[in-house]
Design an enzyme around this catalytic site. Structure first.
Site, short mmCIF file in Angstrom:
data_model
loop_
_atom_site.label_atom_id
_atom_site.label_comp_id
_atom_site.label_asym_id
_atom_site.label_seq_id
_atom_site.Cartn_x
_atom_site.Cartn_y
_atom_site.Cartn_z
N GLU A 144 0.82 -1.27 -0.08
CA GLU A 144 0.00 -0.20 0.13
C GLU A 144 0.85 1.12 -0.08
OE1 GLU A 144 -2.79 -0.05 3.14
OE2 GLU A 144 -3.79 1.80 2.38
N ASN B 249 -12.36 -1.13 -0.62
CA ASN B 249 -11.45 -1.69 0.47
C ASN B 249 -12.30 -1.47 1.74
OD1 ASN B 249 -9.12 -2.68 1.96
ND2 ASN B 249 -9.18 -0.71 2.47
N GLU B 250 -12.41 -2.27 2.58
CA GLU B 250 -13.21 -1.77 3.81
C GLU B 250 -14.05 -0.64 3.82
OE1 GLU B 250 -10.11 -1.44 7.05
OE2 GLU B 250 -9.30 -3.54 6.66
N TYR C 14 -6.59 -8.89 11.68
CA TYR C 14 -5.48 -8.88 12.07
C TYR C 14 -5.06 -9.11 13.45
CZ TYR C 14 -4.23 -5.52 8.28
OH TYR C 14 -4.02 -4.71 7.18
N GLU D 148 -6.28 -9.00 3.70
CA GLU D 148 -5.25 -8.39 4.56
C GLU D 148 -5.34 -9.20 5.96
OE1 GLU D 148 -5.85 -4.23 5.25
OE2 GLU D 148 -6.32 -3.66 3.34
N GLN E 109 2.03 -6.11 5.34
CA GLN E 109 2.38 -5.79 3.90
C GLN E 109 3.76 -6.02 3.56
OE1 GLN E 109 1.12 -1.68 3.09
NE2 GLN E 109 -0.79 -1.85 4.09
O1 AHR Z 1 -2.81 -2.62 6.03
C1 AHR Z 1 -3.16 -1.26 7.02
C2 AHR Z 1 -4.64 -0.92 6.85
O2 AHR Z 1 -5.38 -1.82 7.55
C3 AHR Z 1 -5.05 -1.05 5.51
O3 AHR Z 1 -5.09 0.25 4.99
C4 AHR Z 1 -6.74 -0.99 5.87
O4 AHR Z 1 -7.40 -1.70 4.94
C5 AHR Z 1 -6.88 -2.08 7.05
O5 AHR Z 1 -7.59 -1.43 8.03
#
Ligand code: AHR
Length: 495
Positions: free
Chosen positions: A26, A173-174, A240, A297, A346
């Site tokens: 990103e 995205n999101e 995450y 992600e 990432q």
């Molecule tokens: O990976 C960092 C961020 O995490 C991304 O930009 C977003 O999609 C997510 O919240």
């Protein structure tokens, strides 16, 4: 501590889509600029602007697919600002990530060049949050149209005669958060609308990916599948691993206790339940499993390294991250009939990165080594595995101590990857290899370290690296191995 397993070497559960080993880069912190792109005039050795050391390191991973330009950045990105002569490109403020100026020097042509050099497929995230339907339609036309058209002609003027092959396209995205704070009902309608104009030109066939849920938001998946399943090829999921109790106290990447180690691994194992539950909803609307669950992600998210820009999400990477990577890749293998792609967040200098850079220096992380060791699974046939592992107990909580996955490659070799999650206890492993008709010899590689916090630095870049593993043997159809504490291993059985 013991773990017993049976591998049915003649029972294939699914093909492990190599895109499960995908990546995500990103416009965030030093991922693109400094990490991947230094520009043609940089003193750092580069290939048409892309830094050569990072490129060579990533090539060794057989990166199958790379997602770009975001993340949250994607829903603020206007692709037309990132094509044409670099000096004339519009500058913007990257409001999500540190408020820094984005000069748009890395745009569509540079990203496609990176993918060509890596030999990987591009996965583009389009802008729904602040972009128009026309803008999205024209981006796809620009990249993939092969005749005379305003966008294809502009692409040629900008130096690219042939259209690119583009398969993976994310429509937002999101969008439940940074991509517009939408309700699933509203986004489902927008998705149907936008994707209509994401066209297949010539022989190019787009695999359309709808924005999926945040972690355990099962209602989002339900609504998207109910309202838009027939318009999508993939539906995403983001999760995450955050060890701390809140997003304000995520915990340090390197200074953590045994309790933090355990909690991190326990939280990362939640990915299994998440995928199972989202997949069960998808099964109701798509029993044939045509639609892929795209975990685009995932990875660890800690507090940033002290003294670095909080908006840059720069974190170190220890043996703990290696275990997180191994465990998640196993979970994706287990769900290979539904999970068709996953993209760790990432690639460089951001979150659970493969490589870290500092000026001209580069260091490979423990996570990099897991991806390199596990690449033998890419495209393999996931074998039927039954595992019974002793529990790893800590502070009154339990998780299985050992995680295992097995695949067979095109040459008939069997690859078995193993994670011993325990911070201090070795594991005695015994695996019955059912259905094997020939004798096999075993070789292996091991990744471990002297402490749970072991990591590579620019001063000591090789503190954690894979070494040959000779602690495994095969006799009478049984594989035995002693797995050191806090380790990841990959064994290969060949005739
Ligand atoms: O990976 C960092 C961020 O995490 C991304 O930009 C977003 O999609 C997510 O919240």
């Amino acid at each position: 501590m013991k773990a017993n397993a049976i591998i049915q070497t003649d029972v294939v559960k699914a093909t492990i889509n190599r895109n499960i080993y995908g990546h995500f880069a990103e416009h965030l912190g030093r991922c693109i600029y400094e990490g991947l792109w230094v520009g043609e005039d940089s003193p750092i050795p580069n290939t048409q602007g892309i830094r050569s050391d990072v490129l060579e390191a990533l090539k060794r991973l057989n990166v199958p697919v790379l997602r770009w330009p975001g993340g949250c950045f994607a829903d603020e990105y206007h692709w037309k600002d990132g094509v044409g002569p670099r000096k004339q490109r519009k500058r913007m403020v990257n409001t999500h990530w540190g408020g820094v100026v984005e000069n748009n020097h890395f745009g569509t042509h540079e990203f496609m060049l990176l993918c060509e050099l890596l030999g990987c497929e591009p996965y583009i995230s389009g802008n729904v949050g602040s972009g128009t339907v026309q803008e999205m339609q024209e981006w796809v036309e620009y990249m993939t149209f092969d005749g005379e058209s305003p966008m294809a002609d502009w692409r040629r003027q900008n130096g690219r005669a042939e259209p690119w092959k583009l398969t993976y396209f994310g429509v937002g995205n999101e969008n439940w958060g940074c991509g517009g704070n939408m309700r699933p009902e509203y986004y489902a309608d927008l998705y149907r609308h936008y994707q209509t104009y994401v066209r297949n030109y010539g022989g190019n066939k787009i695999y359309r990916i709808a924005c999926g849920a945040n972690s355990g938001d099962y209602r989002w998946t339900e609504v998207l599948m109910r309202e838009a399943a027939r318009f999508m090829d993939g539906l995403s999921l983001h999760y995450y691993t955050v060890p701390g109790p809140t997003w304000q106290e995520k915990g340090s990447a390197t200074e953590f206790t045994e309790q933090d180690w355990f909690t991190t691994l326990k939280k990362t194992l939640f990915m299994d339940e998440l995928i199972a539950k989202h997949a069960a909803i998808m099964d109701q609307y798509d029993p044939e499993r045509r639609i892929g669950l795209i975990v685009d992600e995932w990875g660890t998210w800690y507090d940033v390294e002290p003294g670095t820009n909080p908006g840059f999400l720069y974190q170190q990477n220890t043996l703990r991250d290696a275990l997180v990577a191994g465990v998640n890749l196993h979970i994706f293998h287990k769900h290979a009939s539904r999970v068709k792609m996953a993209n760790i967040a990432q690639t460089v200098n951001v979150l659970q990165a493969m490589v870290l850079t500092e000026g001209a220096k580069m260091v490979l992380t423990p996570t990099y080594h897991v991806f390199e060791m596990f690449k033998v699974h890419q495209g393999g046939e996931a074998l039927d595995v039954h595992l019974k592992s002793d529990d790893y107990e800590f502070g009154g909580e339990r998780i299985p101590q050992v995680s295992l996955s097995a695949s067979r490659d095109a040459e008939g070799r069997i690859h078995i990857s193993l994670c011993n999650l325990h911070h201090e206890a070795a594991a005695d492993l015994s695996v019955q290899l059912r259905g094997l008709t020939d004798n096999r010899r075993v070789s292996g590689r091991l990744l471990t370290g002297p402490s749970i916090q072991a990591h590579n630095t620019f001063a000591q870049p090789d503190a954690v690296h894979p070494v040959p593993f000779d602690g495994a043997a095969v006799a009478g159809g049984v594989l035995t191995a002693q797995l050191p504490a806090r380790s990841v291993a990959v064994l290969t059985l060949e005739a």
